[in-house]
Design a protein around this motif. Structure first.
Motif, PDB file in Angstrom:
ATOM      1  N   ALA A  51       0.833  -1.207   0.000  1.00  0.00           N
ATOM      2  CA  ALA A  51       0.000   0.000   0.000  1.00  0.00           C
ATOM      3  C   ALA A  51       0.868   1.258   0.000  1.00  0.00           C
ATOM      4  O   ALA A  51       0.635   2.178  -0.791  1.00  0.00           O
ATOM      5  N   GLU A  52       1.870   1.289   0.856  1.00  0.00           N
ATOM      6  CA  GLU A  52       2.745   2.469   0.926  1.00  0.00           C
ATOM      7  C   GLU A  52       3.543   2.646  -0.359  1.00  0.00           C
ATOM      8  O   GLU A  52       3.721   3.764  -0.842  1.00  0.00           O
ATOM      9  N   GLY A  53       4.014   1.535  -0.922  1.00  0.00           N
ATOM     10  CA  GLY A  53       4.836   1.606  -2.130  1.00  0.00           C
ATOM     11  C   GLY A  53       4.068   1.992  -3.378  1.00  0.00           C
ATOM     12  O   GLY A  53       4.658   2.429  -4.363  1.00  0.00           O
ATOM     13  N   THR A  54       2.759   1.826  -3.358  1.00  0.00           N
ATOM     14  CA  THR A  54       1.954   2.137  -4.541  1.00  0.00           C
ATOM     15  C   THR A  54       0.968   3.279  -4.300  1.00  0.00           C
ATOM     16  O   THR A  54       0.250   3.672  -5.211  1.00  0.00           O
ATOM     17  N   GLY A  55       0.908   3.755  -3.066  1.00  0.00           N
ATOM     18  CA  GLY A  55      -0.039   4.822  -2.748  1.00  0.00           C
ATOM     19  C   GLY A  55      -1.468   4.344  -2.668  1.00  0.00           C
ATOM     20  O   GLY A  55      -2.408   5.129  -2.734  1.00  0.00           O
ATOM     21  N   HIS A 153       1.234 -13.121  -5.407  1.00  0.00           N
ATOM     22  CA  HIS A 153       0.004 -12.325  -5.519  1.00  0.00           C
ATOM     23  C   HIS A 153       0.297 -10.843  -5.282  1.00  0.00           C
ATOM     24  O   HIS A 153      -0.184  -9.981  -6.020  1.00  0.00           O
ATOM     25  N   LEU A 154       1.078 -10.569  -4.261  1.00  0.00           N
ATOM     26  CA  LEU A 154       1.423  -9.178  -3.959  1.00  0.00           C
ATOM     27  C   LEU A 154       2.250  -8.571  -5.084  1.00  0.00           C
ATOM     28  O   LEU A 154       2.058  -7.403  -5.447  1.00  0.00           O
ATOM     29  N   GLY A 155       3.132  -9.368  -5.661  1.00  0.00           N
ATOM     30  CA  GLY A 155       3.938  -8.907  -6.793  1.00  0.00           C
ATOM     31  C   GLY A 155       3.090  -8.586  -8.009  1.00  0.00           C
ATOM     32  O   GLY A 155       3.351  -7.599  -8.712  1.00  0.00           O
ATOM     33  N   MET A 156       2.065  -9.405  -8.267  1.00  0.00           N
ATOM     34  CA  MET A 156       1.151  -9.134  -9.380  1.00  0.00           C
ATOM     35  C   MET A 156       0.470  -7.787  -9.188  1.00  0.00           C
ATOM     36  O   MET A 156       0.347  -6.999 -10.131  1.00  0.00           O
ATOM     37  N   ALA A 157       0.016  -7.534  -7.965  1.00  0.00           N
ATOM     38  CA  ALA A 157      -0.665  -6.269  -7.671  1.00  0.00           C
ATOM     39  C   ALA A 157       0.282  -5.095  -7.847  1.00  0.00           C
ATOM     40  O   ALA A 157      -0.067  -4.094  -8.485  1.00  0.00           O
ATOM     41  N   ARG A 158       1.491  -5.207  -7.306  1.00  0.00           N
ATOM     42  CA  ARG A 158       2.478  -4.122  -7.429  1.00  0.00           C
ATOM     43  C   ARG A 158       2.790  -3.846  -8.897  1.00  0.00           C
ATOM     44  O   ARG A 158       2.809  -2.700  -9.343  1.00  0.00           O
ATOM     45  N   GLU A 159       3.012  -4.905  -9.649  1.00  0.00           N
ATOM     46  CA  GLU A 159       3.338  -4.754 -11.070  1.00  0.00           C
ATOM     47  C   GLU A 159       2.191  -4.090 -11.829  1.00  0.00           C
ATOM     48  O   GLU A 159       2.406  -3.170 -12.613  1.00  0.00           O
ATOM     49  N   TRP A 160       0.965  -4.536 -11.605  1.00  0.00           N
ATOM     50  CA  TRP A 160      -0.186  -3.966 -12.307  1.00  0.00           C
ATOM     51  C   TRP A 160      -0.354  -2.488 -11.953  1.00  0.00           C
ATOM     52  O   TRP A 160      -0.542  -1.654 -12.839  1.00  0.00           O
ATOM     53  N   GLY A 165       0.263   2.712 -14.336  1.00  0.00           N
ATOM     54  CA  GLY A 165       0.372   4.118 -13.942  1.00  0.00           C
ATOM     55  C   GLY A 165      -0.522   4.514 -12.774  1.00  0.00           C
ATOM     56  O   GLY A 165      -0.656   5.684 -12.473  1.00  0.00           O
ATOM     57  N   PHE A 166      -1.153   3.528 -12.117  1.00  0.00           N
ATOM     58  CA  PHE A 166      -2.025   3.846 -10.991  1.00  0.00           C
ATOM     59  C   PHE A 166      -1.248   4.023  -9.703  1.00  0.00           C
ATOM     60  O   PHE A 166      -1.743   4.569  -8.735  1.00  0.00           O
ATOM     61  N   SER A 167      -0.024   3.498  -9.682  1.00  0.00           N
ATOM     62  CA  SER A 167       0.792   3.605  -8.482  1.00  0.00           C
ATOM     63  C   SER A 167       1.049   5.080  -8.175  1.00  0.00           C
ATOM     64  O   SER A 167       1.420   5.848  -9.044  1.00  0.00           O
ATOM     65  N   GLN A 168       0.827   5.442  -6.942  1.00  0.00           N
ATOM     66  CA  GLN A 168       1.096   6.815  -6.498  1.00  0.00           C
ATOM     67  C   GLN A 168       2.189   6.820  -5.464  1.00  0.00           C
ATOM     68  O   GLN A 168       2.325   7.743  -4.687  1.00  0.00           O
TER      69      GLN A 168
END
Length: 170
Positions: A51-55, A153-160, A165-168
């Motif tokens: 959550a912190e790494g992707t906003g 699973h967490l890696g898939m979410a981070r990558e997506w 471009g949704f990562s903040q």
């Protein structure tokens, strides 16, 4: 728009069957019923890091609803989280085949991008979300209920979140 990370409990954070080493067993009493859950205390830190790494914002999407904040969150190191209300008394699957939680997830998320970790999301859920007016981009991460949530699973979410471009995050 800040993306969402939607979390189920049973089958995701609480694997069905014999859990892997590192899981701890807990007895939880919810509305007079006793439940045995197996939780990995490391899941909280990994989810917070994601959550912190992707906003993104962590949100419960589970039939545990607010009980997840009382019984699950403190045992894995999560703060109290917002909750998608999913216990509507409806059938487990609608006539179109999507899970009963899917309309509630669509209404809660709206246009916000989201990743949904659940062990019961299928093609019908994806189709419902794709054609439902007002739903933004999403990634359904189907978690095998016997193994629960993994680093993959967490890696898939981070990558997506990052590639779309949704990562903040930083």
């Amino acid at each position: 728009m800040r993306p969402l990370l939607l979390l189920d409990v049973d089958g995701v954070l609480n694997p069905i069957g014999r859990p892997h080493p590192g899981y701890r067993r807990y007895r939880c009493v919810v509305e007079g019923e006793t439940y045995v859950v197996h939780l990995d205390p490391g899941h909280g830190r990994r989810l917070l890091d994601l959550a912190e790494g992707t906003g993104a914002e962590l949100v419960w999407a589970t039939t545990w609803e607010h009980h997840a904040n009382e019984w699950i969150a403190p045992r894995i190191g999560l703060p109290s989280l917002p909750v998608v209300t999913v216990n509507t008394g409806t059938a487990p699957v609608s006539e179109r085949g999507e899970m009963f939680k899917t309309p509630a997830v669509a209404a809660y998320a709206g246009r916000r991008p989201f990743v949904w970790f659940d062990d019961q999301v299928w093609a019908e859920d994806e189709e419902y979300l794709r054609v439902h007016q007002g739903v933004g981009d999403f990634l359904l991460v189907q978690v095998a209920p016997k193994g629960g949530l993994t680093s993959d699973h967490l890696g898939m979410a981070r990558e997506w979140l990052t590639l779309t471009g949704f990562s903040q995050g930083p």
